[in-house]
Motif scaffolding. Structure first.
Motif, mmCIF file in Angstrom:
data_model
loop_
_atom_site.group_PDB
_atom_site.id
_atom_site.type_symbol
_atom_site.label_atom_id
_atom_site.label_comp_id
_atom_site.label_asym_id
_atom_site.label_seq_id
_atom_site.Cartn_x
_atom_site.Cartn_y
_atom_site.Cartn_z
ATOM 1 N N PRO A 183 3.199 1.907 3.328
ATOM 2 C CA PRO A 183 2.346 1.357 2.266
ATOM 3 C C PRO A 183 0.852 1.362 2.603
ATOM 4 C CG PRO A 183 3.418 -0.410 3.461
ATOM 5 C CD PRO A 183 3.994 0.862 3.992
ATOM 6 N N PHE A 184 0.511 1.582 3.887
ATOM 7 C CA PHE A 184 -0.898 1.567 4.285
ATOM 8 C C PHE A 184 -1.315 2.938 4.835
ATOM 9 C CE2 PHE A 184 0.540 -2.841 4.651
ATOM 10 C CZ PHE A 184 -0.433 -3.489 3.901
ATOM 11 N N LYS A 185 -2.576 3.241 4.685
ATOM 12 C CA LYS A 185 -3.103 4.526 5.150
ATOM 13 C C LYS A 185 -3.171 4.549 6.673
ATOM 14 C CE LYS A 185 -6.105 4.703 1.072
ATOM 15 N NZ LYS A 185 -7.508 4.622 0.597
ATOM 16 N N SER A 186 -2.696 5.630 7.255
ATOM 17 C CA SER A 186 -2.841 5.859 8.695
ATOM 18 C C SER A 186 -2.904 7.365 8.901
ATOM 19 C CB SER A 186 -1.674 5.250 9.479
ATOM 20 O OG SER A 186 -0.468 5.916 9.173
ATOM 21 N N ARG A 187 -3.400 7.773 10.048
ATOM 22 C CA ARG A 187 -3.557 9.206 10.297
ATOM 23 C C ARG A 187 -2.358 9.792 11.033
ATOM 24 N NH1 ARG A 187 -5.527 9.912 15.582
ATOM 25 N NH2 ARG A 187 -6.225 7.995 16.612
ATOM 26 N N ASP A 188 -1.218 9.101 10.949
ATOM 27 C CA ASP A 188 -0.035 9.571 11.649
ATOM 28 C C ASP A 188 1.192 9.309 10.784
ATOM 29 O OD1 ASP A 188 0.467 6.813 11.892
ATOM 30 O OD2 ASP A 188 -0.587 6.732 13.803
ATOM 31 N N LYS A 189 2.370 9.367 11.401
ATOM 32 C CA LYS A 189 3.632 9.227 10.665
ATOM 33 C C LYS A 189 4.252 7.841 10.848
ATOM 34 C CE LYS A 189 3.912 13.691 9.495
ATOM 35 N NZ LYS A 189 3.980 14.187 8.111
ATOM 36 N N SER A 190 3.494 6.861 11.237
ATOM 37 C CA SER A 190 4.047 5.528 11.492
ATOM 38 C C SER A 190 4.601 4.902 10.220
ATOM 39 C CB SER A 190 2.969 4.619 12.093
ATOM 40 O OG SER A 190 1.834 4.580 11.249
ATOM 41 N N ASN A 200 3.688 0.594 10.348
ATOM 42 C CA ASN A 200 2.684 1.283 9.550
ATOM 43 C C ASN A 200 1.369 0.511 9.498
ATOM 44 O OD1 ASN A 200 1.825 1.530 6.209
ATOM 45 N ND2 ASN A 200 1.765 3.336 7.516
ATOM 46 N N LEU A 201 1.437 -0.800 9.221
ATOM 47 C CA LEU A 201 0.207 -1.601 9.211
ATOM 48 C C LEU A 201 -0.435 -1.607 10.586
ATOM 49 C CD1 LEU A 201 -1.092 -4.674 9.863
ATOM 50 C CD2 LEU A 201 -1.838 -3.377 7.861
ATOM 51 N N HIS A 202 0.394 -1.652 11.627
ATOM 52 C CA HIS A 202 -0.178 -1.676 12.974
ATOM 53 C C HIS A 202 -1.033 -0.443 13.242
ATOM 54 C CE1 HIS A 202 -0.843 -2.015 17.189
ATOM 55 N NE2 HIS A 202 -0.083 -0.967 17.459
ATOM 56 N N HIS A 203 -0.556 0.736 12.852
ATOM 57 C CA HIS A 203 -1.357 1.936 13.079
ATOM 58 C C HIS A 203 -2.510 2.053 12.095
ATOM 59 C CE1 HIS A 203 0.315 4.531 16.310
ATOM 60 N NE2 HIS A 203 1.309 3.671 16.205
ATOM 61 N N SER A 204 -2.404 1.382 10.971
ATOM 62 C CA SER A 204 -3.518 1.361 10.032
ATOM 63 C C SER A 204 -4.628 0.428 10.510
ATOM 64 C CB SER A 204 -3.017 0.916 8.653
ATOM 65 O OG SER A 204 -4.067 0.876 7.718
ATOM 66 N N GLY A 206 3.634 -7.668 10.355
ATOM 67 C CA GLY A 206 4.352 -7.840 9.096
ATOM 68 C C GLY A 206 3.516 -8.656 8.132
ATOM 69 N N VAL A 207 2.709 -7.984 7.331
ATOM 70 C CA VAL A 207 1.722 -8.689 6.503
ATOM 71 C C VAL A 207 2.160 -8.839 5.049
ATOM 72 C CG1 VAL A 207 -0.215 -7.996 7.950
ATOM 73 C CG2 VAL A 207 0.477 -6.525 6.046
ATOM 74 N N LEU A 208 3.225 -8.158 4.649
ATOM 75 C CA LEU A 208 3.667 -8.227 3.262
ATOM 76 C C LEU A 208 4.759 -9.276 3.103
ATOM 77 C CD1 LEU A 208 3.745 -4.407 2.416
ATOM 78 C CD2 LEU A 208 1.865 -6.037 2.108
ATOM 79 N N ARG A 209 5.021 -9.657 1.885
ATOM 80 C CA ARG A 209 6.014 -10.694 1.598
ATOM 81 C C ARG A 209 7.378 -10.317 2.181
ATOM 82 N NH1 ARG A 209 6.114 -14.690 -2.163
ATOM 83 N NH2 ARG A 209 4.252 -13.811 -3.178
ATOM 84 N N VAL A 246 -2.138 2.345 0.291
ATOM 85 C CA VAL A 246 -1.941 3.678 -0.260
ATOM 86 C C VAL A 246 -1.813 3.545 -1.776
ATOM 87 C CG1 VAL A 246 -0.406 5.673 -0.357
ATOM 88 C CG2 VAL A 246 -0.824 4.540 1.822
ATOM 89 N N THR A 247 -2.629 4.262 -2.511
ATOM 90 C CA THR A 247 -2.631 4.196 -3.965
ATOM 91 C C THR A 247 -1.787 5.322 -4.550
ATOM 92 O OG1 THR A 247 -4.581 5.605 -4.177
ATOM 93 C CG2 THR A 247 -4.953 3.235 -3.899
ATOM 94 N N ALA A 248 -1.553 5.228 -5.843
ATOM 95 C CA ALA A 248 -0.808 6.287 -6.532
ATOM 96 C C ALA A 248 -1.548 7.611 -6.432
ATOM 97 C CB ALA A 248 -0.601 5.894 -7.992
ATOM 98 N N ALA A 249 -2.864 7.562 -6.478
ATOM 99 C CA ALA A 249 -3.664 8.786 -6.347
ATOM 100 C C ALA A 249 -3.500 9.401 -4.962
ATOM 101 C CB ALA A 249 -5.138 8.473 -6.622
ATOM 102 N N ASP A 250 -3.439 8.547 -3.932
ATOM 103 C CA ASP A 250 -3.232 9.038 -2.570
ATOM 104 C C ASP A 250 -1.888 9.750 -2.454
ATOM 105 O OD1 ASP A 250 -5.648 7.958 -1.642
ATOM 106 O OD2 ASP A 250 -4.721 6.005 -1.276
#
Length: 335
Positions: free
Chosen positions: A249-256, A273-277, A285-288, A323-327
């Motif tokens: 769900p978050f932008k990162s420059r890898d496959k996390s 994913n958030l950790h690498h972002s 774990g930042v989401l609900r 990460v947005t729908a456009a992304d």
């Protein structure tokens, strides 16, 4: 202008002695694994794994008691959070500032996981973040390509194969701050002693608790061998599984990616994913609904006044990394 340094006959000898005795690094051994280190590593990977394989039939045969479960869970919890909170979020990423007693306690607790001395562990992980899923990453599952065969080979490499690489990450380059910390250097050099304690103490506790040899043996099997193997493979799964599959769900420059079913066993590390972002964030774990016991412990330490300057997630930063729908459309088009 400073004159160039002139080599003296003594200089090479001093440098060689420093490498041999590891005077200015935090662990035993140099930057190349020796044969005895490879053998020791194979034993500490292989023997606990065999115990893990044998765990189900042995438990079925009645050789698992509630004392064994209690001791194993306690040691797993201490060592696992020592890795997650101490080795990872504190020493690698500086997500908070602890007092001296907690700093040392976390370094000792993480060492009980038997995943290597603290400075060696941190150097490897910092290099992983610098080159994540690119050339130079010590343990990327994408090392050999993205075909099924290449990914299978890469997955094995990321999970356990990389541990046997003869070349080790330079500690002076990737962990100079820890090499300047006398407390951490001391704990790092105590690693063989802490390994012995981690392996034998559960048996001692089990024997004294049950007042029997059988209690010592079953505690050794479950709270030493099985516990070590399970924690090893959960930790290594963050390298392999969480860089192969999972939500992003978050932008990162890898496959996390985030792998929810590893969250409890990994103390919140599998919200990767958030950790690498946002690597320095103290909560992964930042989401609900994303349980992160390591972050909860850090919160408790902060309330007790044992840590300060905790880098908690900031809503604006999280939204900027979403990460947005456009992304997703752009990524799909590029693929």
């Amino acid at each position: 202008m400073t004159p160039p340094a002139v080599a003296t006959p003594e200089a090479p000898d001093r440098a060689q002695q420093a490498d041999e005795l590891d005077v200015d690094t935090g662990t035993l051994g140099g930057e190349q694994k020796q044969a005895w280190e490879q053998v020791a590593l194979a034993l500490f990977v292989g023997i606990p794994f065999l115990a893990l394989v044998a765990a189900v039939p042995i438990a079925w045969g009645g050789w698992l008691g509630w004392r064994d479960i209690v001791i194993a869970v306690v040691f797993y919890t201490i060592a696992g959070h020592g890795i997650s909170i101490g080795f990872h979020r504190l020493f690698t990423h500086k997500s908070f500032k602890p007092n001296r007693a907690l700093k040392i306690a976390l370094a000792v607790a993480g060492s009980l996981a038997i995943e290597g001395p603290v400075i060696r562990w941190v150097a490897d992980h910092r290099k992983h973040h610098k080159f994540s899923d690119r050339d130079g990453d010590p343990h990327s599952p994408w090392k050999y390509g993205n075909t099924v065969g290449a990914l299978t080979k890469g997955f094995v490499h990321a999970h356990v194969g990389w541990l046997f690489d003869s070349e080790q990450t330079p500690q002076r380059q990737y962990a100079p701050d820890l090499l300047r910390d006398k407390d951490i250097v001391k704990v790092s050099r105590m690693f063989p002693l802490l390994v012995t304690i981690s392996v034998l103490l559960p048996a001692v506790i089990g024997g004294l608790w049950s007042w029997s040899i059988e209690g010592a043996l079953t505690a050794f099997f479950w709270a030493s061998l099985v516990r070590i193997a399970l924690l090893h493979h959960v930790t290594w799964s963050i390298n392999s599984i969480c860089h192969t599959i999972g939500a992003r769900p978050f932008k990162s420059r890898d496959k996390s990616g985030n792998v929810w079913w590893l969250a409890i066993l990994s103390q919140g590390e599998s919200w990767h994913n958030l950790h690498h972002s946002d690597p320095t964030c103290a909560r992964h774990g930042v989401l609900r609904g994303q349980l992160d016991t390591s972050a909860r412990c850090i919160w408790f330490f902060e309330k007790m006044g044992w840590v300060s300057d905790v880098r908690w997630p900031v809503q604006e930063r999280l939204e900027a990394r979403r990460v947005t729908a456009a992304d997703r459309a752009a990524e799909k088009a590029a693929a």
